[in-house]
Design an enzyme around this catalytic site. Structure first.
Site, PDB file in Angstrom:
ATOM      1  N   ALA A 438       0.855  -1.175   0.000  1.00 31.05           N
ATOM      2  CA  ALA A 438       0.000   0.000   0.000  1.00 31.05           C
ATOM      3  C   ALA A 438       0.898   1.233   0.000  1.00 31.05           C
ATOM      4  CB  ALA A 438      -0.921   0.015   1.214  1.00 31.05           C
ATOM      5  N   MET A 439       0.286   2.405  -0.262  1.00 30.19           N
ATOM      6  CA  MET A 439       1.035   3.663  -0.286  1.00 30.19           C
ATOM      7  C   MET A 439       0.172   4.763   0.298  1.00 30.19           C
ATOM      8  SD  MET A 439       3.650   5.453  -0.923  1.00 30.19           S
ATOM      9  CE  MET A 439       3.698   7.218  -0.590  1.00 30.19           C
ATOM     10  N   HIS A 472      -1.853   0.767   9.230  1.00 27.36           N
ATOM     11  CA  HIS A 472      -0.518   1.288   8.922  1.00 27.36           C
ATOM     12  C   HIS A 472      -0.614   2.561   8.078  1.00 27.36           C
ATOM     13  CE1 HIS A 472       3.883   0.660   8.089  1.00 27.36           C
ATOM     14  NE2 HIS A 472       3.570   1.398   7.026  1.00 27.36           N
ATOM     15  N   GLU A 473      -1.415   2.502   7.012  1.00 26.33           N
ATOM     16  CA  GLU A 473      -1.482   3.634   6.086  1.00 26.33           C
ATOM     17  C   GLU A 473      -2.213   4.829   6.694  1.00 26.33           C
ATOM     18  OE1 GLU A 473       0.782   1.269   3.974  1.00 26.33           O
ATOM     19  OE2 GLU A 473       0.441   3.405   3.599  1.00 26.33           O
ATOM     20  N   HIS A 476       0.114   6.816   8.799  1.00 26.40           N
ATOM     21  CA  HIS A 476       0.986   7.670   7.986  1.00 26.40           C
ATOM     22  C   HIS A 476       0.378   9.043   7.727  1.00 26.40           C
ATOM     23  CE1 HIS A 476       4.545   5.532   6.904  1.00 26.40           C
ATOM     24  NE2 HIS A 476       3.921   4.516   6.345  1.00 26.40           N
ATOM     25  N   GLU A 495       8.100   5.044   8.782  1.00 26.19           N
ATOM     26  CA  GLU A 495       7.705   3.636   8.704  1.00 26.19           C
ATOM     27  C   GLU A 495       7.731   2.926  10.053  1.00 26.19           C
ATOM     28  OE1 GLU A 495       6.231   2.785   6.276  1.00 26.19           O
ATOM     29  OE2 GLU A 495       6.909   4.013   4.614  1.00 26.19           O
TER      30      GLU A 495
END
Length: 1033
Positions: A438-439, A472-473, A476, A495
């Site tokens: 993913a990003m 997680h994303e 961010h 990260e």
């Protein structure tokens, strides 16, 4: 970004200084300005304000000096050094005659020997003469007077060497990092992707502020054809300018005859065109096949870390934050998405439509995102943010779990960080062809389909994976987007934090997904890499693109998360969160370095701590590796001794590294409850504490919250083994798992015998908890695979029997029906996969029975998600079964099931099918190229396939680099999969020879050093334990 969509299973797992890569990807064309003054008579010198301070590996290119390393004192004066007015004469010994025209005559034997005093005087005179000669030699332009050399050097000054641009002119910059003299303020960007010709055109107007006087603007551009360029200073008229290009460093520049002055603003307008990328970065094309069999195309972006420059000219470094106003021109059959909400759509001539998006907040270029596709979505309003999940139309029903999870986690993060998500919308988009897991693009997060889409009836393990990646994303959006690391050397600030927060948030918000076992597993796995000499500090200097790519590894992610867990556990309740809130508030919209985080955490503590957080944590971020703590118990006295846990093939494990270790410990007097745990901060080599009462044994690193290994000595290990055999619940399941992990690691280090390892493992026959079962099974299977691939068939067979003996009760206790508990599913999947792989008859029979029911015509049999891998792999070993699975793979719409089908296809032991599946993954037609790392891993696991996989990598290396960047996680994974099970000198030499031959195509990657180091360590370990295995088994 989350590249750890783990290829080894279906779960998310996700000082050696930097590798001495050359500062140049290719040798730059250089020009001696002293000889080429006619070609460029008045090229301006670099302004001191434009100095870019590089890491110590920076090289200085000047005639006669070549590449010179900078010392500590020189580093601060790098720009002055580049402009020194000295002339260094090139007096290479190679220019001197190799022989003298004179013949040495032998001395007559009657010659008397000089006295000692005479010899001393002669040597002194000789040294004095040489010293005077060297002064005269090195300062030829000095005029000596009685007062000394007071006149300036009159020799011709050494000129800085500039590379040549593509048009033959001098390129006005000599560093990889951009100068700080100009900063972007805003990008007005228009992109027009053509999904028929697979090309795109664009136009960008970059508004900039001049920070220091300069005669040049330097920015990034890669694979773009610049079609037009104009420049406008303040309110003046726009003028056409020449753009110089230097592809080796992916830079372009515009030079000016007069200096731009600090405080001025200007605009650079650039038109450009290019082809849509066929790799997985930049603005790339993707496709999928819908339910009707029609092929659909789309365009998407992946810019992290260094690929925004492939889509539009930009200042492509994290510290150059700016706002973005983005327009996308598209055909009416598509939608377009970007970071911000769409403000309007306009009709253009030719039937095209232009979508304009709101101006963004300040953000780094790598977070920009654009998608043009025919996707559909489900949406929900959460705390004034519109949360939407996009997918291809055929998979809309698989988006609801992701929407629920994202909504829940957004509320959690808003509360935990005490800062609301700042954008009006949050899109989560499943892209059919996407390399990373993913990003985190701000407001437009992109995912693999396996990382976002699940059916309502999907396995809880699949839902755990999706929730973990979403968590997680979303983390961010604060750590990475709102506050961004200044440069990639501190990637862990992005990260490591996102990894830690994904597990913390799931534990708090979705405890039923039981992500704690996964977090423990990835922490233990991260130690394997960090124990190598080829590891690197959490925060380490990087310069080249390959070095930046290689920062996306388990040190930045899992070790970063592990040390944050350790820090949080060592601080008073609530203080960690308080410091994080202060950090995010203070640096909102800015860039930071690691010390900014430590300072915020220190300032937030009340009362003030006796030691700053940075004093402790710098020992964990600025040096590689982790400590080994040896615990020695004598009555009430418990002594701790620390050293660097370094697996070294040459047996040289002594370093001077010391850590500040928050050691937690329990004893046989009180061992399992949290209240039993005591803490001691070990700062020195050794220290002793006094226990309240005498103890028989101690266990350090309670629940494995610390990132260190523990050795208890022979007596200590014996007592712990006895304790577990007497009462398995005397320690927590996390502590039992860490004991198993530690003793295997100590066996590799040579501190314990393998007999001691097997002695501890004797208790596992009674183990029922998932974490220790999985750890013990994984460690023993590693030994089995090393023996098997080394063709020690007799020992491998006996090791197989031993594994089945130890875990047979647990294996026999597993059912084949639906299982609700996530933890039980993890355990069942691992145990039955091992049982069938090791040939346990009742396992293979049951798996084949289920497969035959599933593959029967018109069958409605449904295999539980956690058992699909086991059943599919059993079926793939027959001709008919493999053909059926290939057909099922082509028609599967569930992304998670599709990956399990692919892994089964790659597990075949048929040589022709192995070759086919590897080739198909490379070609990308029958099997998506994004899945090639998984294919290589699955093939490498098998006895028949591991040599095929290694040969495949060697034969197709150039094609692999066309698909995946050098140093990328995909390349790291492929190298590790194909080499990590080698343990012979012949394989070591073969691997070394192959990678040495690559030169600039990857020979200096850290992952290559890890591969050769791992093979040496495997060889040493297997050689050491073979006698024990032969006697024991």
């Amino acid at each position: 970004m989350d590249p750890f969509d783990n290829i080894n299973n279906d779960h998310a797992s996700l000082p050696r200084n930097m590798i001495e890569n050359s500062m140049f990807e290719e040798e730059p064309d250089v020009v001696d300005l002293a000889k080429d003054s006619a070609a460029f008579p008045a090229f301006p010198a670099l302004e001191p304000e434009e100095v870019v301070y590089e890491p110590r590996s920076s090289r200085l290119l000047v005639r006669g000096l070549g590449e010179a390393e900078l010392d500590d004192e020189e580093e601060d004066y790098e720009s002055s050094a580049r402009l020194l007015g000295m002339s260094f004469m090139n007096r290479s010994s190679a220019l001197r005659p190799s022989s003298s025209p004179y013949t040495r005559q032998a001395l007559p034997r009657s010659c008397s020997r000089p006295s000692g005093r005479t010899m001393v005087v002669c040597v002194f005179i000789l040294v004095l003469l040489v010293s005077i000669s060297m002064v005269l030699y090195l300062l030829p332009g000095c005029t000596f007077t009685k007062a000394g050399c007071h006149k300036s050097n009159s020799s011709t000054p050494m000129e800085l060497v500039f590379p040549k641009a593509t048009n033959g002119k001098l390129f006005p910059w000599t560093e990889r990092r951009l100068p700080a003299s100009v900063r972007p303020l805003n990008y007005d960007l228009s992109l027009t992707p053509n999904l028929t010709t697979m090309t795109f055109t664009g136009h960008v107007v970059i508004t900039m502020a001049i920070q220091h006087d300069t005669k040049r603007i330097v920015l990034h551009s890669a694979t773009l054809n610049i079609t037009k360029a104009t420049f406008k200073l303040g309110g003046a008229e726009a003028m056409q300018v020449e753009v110089l290009e230097y592809p080796a460093w992916q830079q372009i520049a515009v030079s000016f005859p007069e200096a731009l002055r600090a405080g001025q603003t200007c605009e650079l307008s650039l038109g450009f065109s290019s082809s849509l990328s066929h790799a997985y970065d930049g603005l790339y094309n993707s496709s999928y096949t819908d339910q009707s069999g029609a092929r659909r195309v789309l365009a998407a972006t992946q810019f992290e870390p260094l690929a925004a420059r492939k889509a539009f000219p930009c200042f492509d470094e994290p510290s150059f934050k700016a706002t973005f106003l983005i327009r996308v021109i598209r055909e009416p059959g598509y939608i377009s998405l970007s970071n911000m909400p769409k403000s309007k759509t306009s009709l253009l001539s030719g039937g095209l439509q232009e979508d304009e998006f709101e101006r963004s907040m300040n953000m780094s270029s790598y977070l920009v995102a654009v998608i043009v596709a025919d996707f559909t979505c489900v949406s929900r309003n959460v705390s004034n943010t519109l949360v939407s999940v996009y997918s291809v139309p055929d998979k809309k029903e698989q988006t609801h779990f992701a929407l629920d999870t994202a909504s829940s986690l957004l509320l959690f993060y808003n509360s935990f960080f005490d800062i609301n998500y700042p954008l009006k919308k949050l899109d989560l988009v499943a892209i059919p062809d996407f390399l990373a897991g993913a990003m985190e693009n701000w407001g437009l997060i992109t995912f693999r389909e396996t990382s976002l889409l699940v059916r309502n009836q999907s396995s809880p393990l699949d839902k755990q994976l999706v929730a973990s990646v979403i968590a997680h994303e979303l983390a961010h959006q604060w750590f990475g987007n709102l506050v961004t690391m200044r440069w990639w050397n501190d990637l862990w600030l992005n990260e490591g934090f996102a990894t830690y927060m994904q597990y913390l948030s799931l534990d708090r918000q979705l405890p039923q997904l039981d992500a704690g076992n996964v977090f423990l597993k990835v922490r233990l796995e991260a130690m394997a890499k960090d124990a190598l000499n080829s590891s690197h500090p959490v925060s380490t200097q990087v310069t080249s693109p390959e070095q930046v790519e290689e920062m996306f590894d388990s040190v930045s992610y899992e070790k970063g998360a592990s040390i944050l867990l350790m820090l949080n556990a060592s601080m008073p309740d609530g203080q960690f969160r308080k410091g994080i809130i202060q950090y995010l508030s203070r640096f909102s919209g800015s860039n930071t370095v690691t010390d900014d985080l430590w300072n915020s955490l220190t300032q937030a503590q009340v009362p003030a701590p006796s030691e700053s957080v940075s004093a402790m944590m710098n020992t964990w971020t600025l040096q590689k590796g982790f400590p080994l703590v040896t615990a020695t118990l004598q009555g009430r006295n418990l002594t701790f001794t620390q050293e660097h846990f370094l697996l070294s093939a040459d047996n040289n494990t002594q370093t001077s590294s010391l850590w500040h270790i928050p050691i937690t410990y329990v004893s046989d007097n009180c061992s399992s409850a949290p209240s039993c745990s005591n803490m001691f901060m070990l700062k020195n080599k050794t220290a002793t504490v006094e226990l309240p009462s005498s103890a028989l044994w101690v266990k350090l690193n309670y629940r494995n919250t610390g990132f260190y290994m523990v050795h208890y000595g022979d007596q200590g290990w014996a007592h712990l083994t006895d304790a577990l055999n007497t009462n398995i619940s005397t320690l927590t399941d996390q502590d039992r798992a860490s004991l198993i992990h530690n003793i295997f690691a100590l066996s590799r280090l040579g501190r314990v015998t393998f007999r001691q390892v097997l002695s501890l493992m004797s208790y596992v026959i009674n183990e029922t908890e998932t974490a220790p079962v999985l750890e013990g099974l994984s460690q023993l299977r590693t030994v089995y695979h090393l023996l098997d691939k080394r063709q020690e068939q007799g020992l491998a067979s006996r090791m197989k029997g031993y594994i089945l003996e130890v875990f047979r009760p647990a294996m026999d206790g597993q059912g084949w029906g639906e299982e609700v508990s996530v933890s039980r599913q993890e355990q069942r999947s691992a145990l039955l996969e091992a049982a069938c792989a090791l040939g346990l008859q009742n396992c293979t029979q049951q798996a084949l029975l289920l497969f035959n029911q599933y593959s029967a015509p018109n069958s409605t049999t449904r295999i539980p998600g956690d058992l699909q891998g086991v059943v599919y792999r059993a079926g793939a070993q027959t001709d008919a079964g493999w053909d059926f699975l290939l057909q099922a793979y082509g028609h599967a719409s569930d992304a998670a099931e599709k990956r399990r089908l692919l892994r089964a296809l790659a597990s075949t032991q048929d040589a022709r099918r192995i070759v086919w599946v590897l080739r198909a993954g490379l070609l990308g037609q029958d099997i998506q190229t994004q899945e090639l790392p998984l294919v290589v891993s699955a093939v490498s696991d098998g006895f028949a396939g591991h040599l095929f996989a290694w040969d495949f990598v060697q034969q197709n290396w150039d094609q692999l680099l066309e698909k995946f960047p050098v140093g990328s996680y995909a390349i790291q994974s492929i190298i590790k999969s194909t080499t990590s099970q080698f343990s012979t000198q012949a394989h070591l030499e073969q691997v070394q020879a192959f990678f040495s031959s690559l030169k600039q195509k990857g020979s200096q990657m850290r992952s290559v050093l890890e591969a050769t180091e791992t093979i040496r360590l495997n060889q040493r370990w297997v050689d050491r334990i073979l006698p024990t295995l032969q006697r024991w088994l």
